[in-house]
Design an enzyme around this catalytic site. Structure first.
Site: not given
Ligand code: NAD
Length: 348
Positions: A80, A182-184
């Site tokens: 990382k 969010g994205n996932v």
């Molecule tokens: P993202 O930033 O697109 O989505 C996160 C969402 O959570 C956002 O919409 C944000 O507004 C919301 N949020 C933040 N704080 C909050 C709270 N207290 N209560 C409710 N909602 C809240 O991120 P992502 O890419 O969707 O990733 C989500 C999680 O999955 C992260 O922890 C990330 O590390 C993990 N992850 C993502 C991937 C990937 O491919 N994107 C891969 C492995 C792990």
């Protein structure tokens, strides 16, 4: 700043501190283990309050990548990188190219990719200085965004957890609370909706929440209320440390399975979940879909059906973890860690 005596130090193979005066780069790359292959892991840009905080994060996250890749059966190790900077203010092309040179200096032992604070455009700039970059579109893909693949993996994981924890083979009528759309989280919610699940959604972004809830006919609740939702499954898809003692004690769900990294606020939370009869799905097993796809993008024989089959294997890995956890009377989190270590540090 102690390194070898640091609580998060876990026999990391190599830790590199890099700086570049002209661009203001201050970065740390941690290579945890390369026994299975080069160390792949994202680059996080974050305004850490101190160098010590950045070191803690990079040591912890790089170790997690080794475990994730080992359990996803990838020919990769764990690493990382972090840059101490505010991504909205300090992220310049010069900074990213300097980071590319730092990555390049490691000769491929570390491969970088997107993480919080970085995106595809940043990877393109880094790629001007090094070939050791994942997460860029190849093989005709429209984008390098791993989120849809992560979401599909979490969906497969959730089906395995529901089978094991609720004794249900399908998701029709199963109530799921998704924290963070969010994205996932949004992709996951759409898969769950298509499979007949009933959804309760939340997000701090009220507009995104309202839009998705309307699209899927789901219930929307305030962020503070999600832990109390009357559901079968709780899916943390926002930030880390979603599962604190207080949250675990409030949960109505019998199963936890989501995308967020580092869901347990402390390791002992795994036992607390067990004591409450809640099945916990180890986060780094469930959310490996994205890194599986990035690993396939590096191959010349990329095939989407093979990628999806590999991701669906997350379900089988979890079946094995849940069964062993029952047999040994351990939490799934402990069993996942044991199984990963057996794969990247085989005895002898
Ligand atoms: P993202 O930033 O697109 O989505 C996160 C969402 O959570 C956002 O919409 C944000 O507004 C919301 N949020 C933040 N704080 C909050 C709270 N207290 N209560 C409710 N909602 C809240 O991120 P992502 O890419 O969707 O990733 C989500 C999680 O999955 C992260 O922890 C990330 O590390 C993990 N992850 C993502 C991937 C990937 O491919 N994107 C891969 C492995 C792990």
């Amino acid at each position: 700043m102690p390194v070898f005596d640091h609580p998060e130090f876990d026999h990391h193979q190599q830790i590199v501190f890099g700086s570049d005066e002209a661009s203001g780069l201050r970065a740390i790359i941690a290579i945890h283990d390369t026994a299975r292959g080069p160390a792949l892991g994202g680059l996080r840009i974050f305004p850490y309050a101190s160098d010590a905080e950045a070191l803690t994060d990079v040591l912890r996250l790089s170790r997690g990548m080794t475990y994730k890749s080992a359990l996803a059966d990838l020919p990769l190790g764990g690493g990382k990188a972090v840059i101490i900077a505010d991504p909205r203010r300090d992220k310049t092309p010069e900074l990213l190219r300097a980071m590319g040179r730092l990555v390049d200096g490691l000769g491929g032992a570390y491969i970088t990719a997107e993480d919080s604070g970085t995106g595809e455009a940043d990877m393109r700039l880094i790629a001007e200085a090094t070939e050791h970059v994942g997460g860029l579109p190849r093989h005709g893909a429209a984008s390098g965004d791993p989120s849809p693949f992560t979401a599909w993996g979490v969906f497969c994981a959730l089906k395995s957890a529901v089978r094991h924890g609720l004794g249900r083979d399908d998701l029709t009528g199963v109530r799921v609370a998704v924290q963070g759309v969010g994205n996932v989280g949004a992709h996951l919610a759409r898969h769950l909706h298509a499979a007949g699940a009933r959804l309760v959604l939340t997000d701090v972004d009220a507009a995104a929440l309202a839009k998705l809830a309307e699209e899927l006919g789901a219930e929307a609740v305030a962020p503070a209320a999600i832990a109390d939702a009357e559901v079968d499954v709780f899916a943390p898809c926002a930030l880390g440390a979603a599962l604190s003692e207080a949250v675990v004690d409030r949960l109505k769900a019998r199963v936890v399975c989501g995308a967020a990294n580092n869901q347990l606020a402390s390791p002992s939370i795994a036992e607390r979940l067990m004591a409450r009869g809640i099945l916990y799905t180890p986060d780094y097993v469930a959310n490996a879909g994205g890194v599986i796809e990035i690993a396939w993008q590096r191959r010349d024989d990329y095939r989407r059906d093979a990628v999806m089959a590999h991701i669906e294997g997350i379900g089988a890995t979890l079946n094995e973890i849940f069964a062993r956890a029952d047999r040994e009377g351990l939490s799934p989190a402990t069993v996942a860690d044991d199984l990963a270590r057996e794969r990247f540090r085989p005895a002898g």
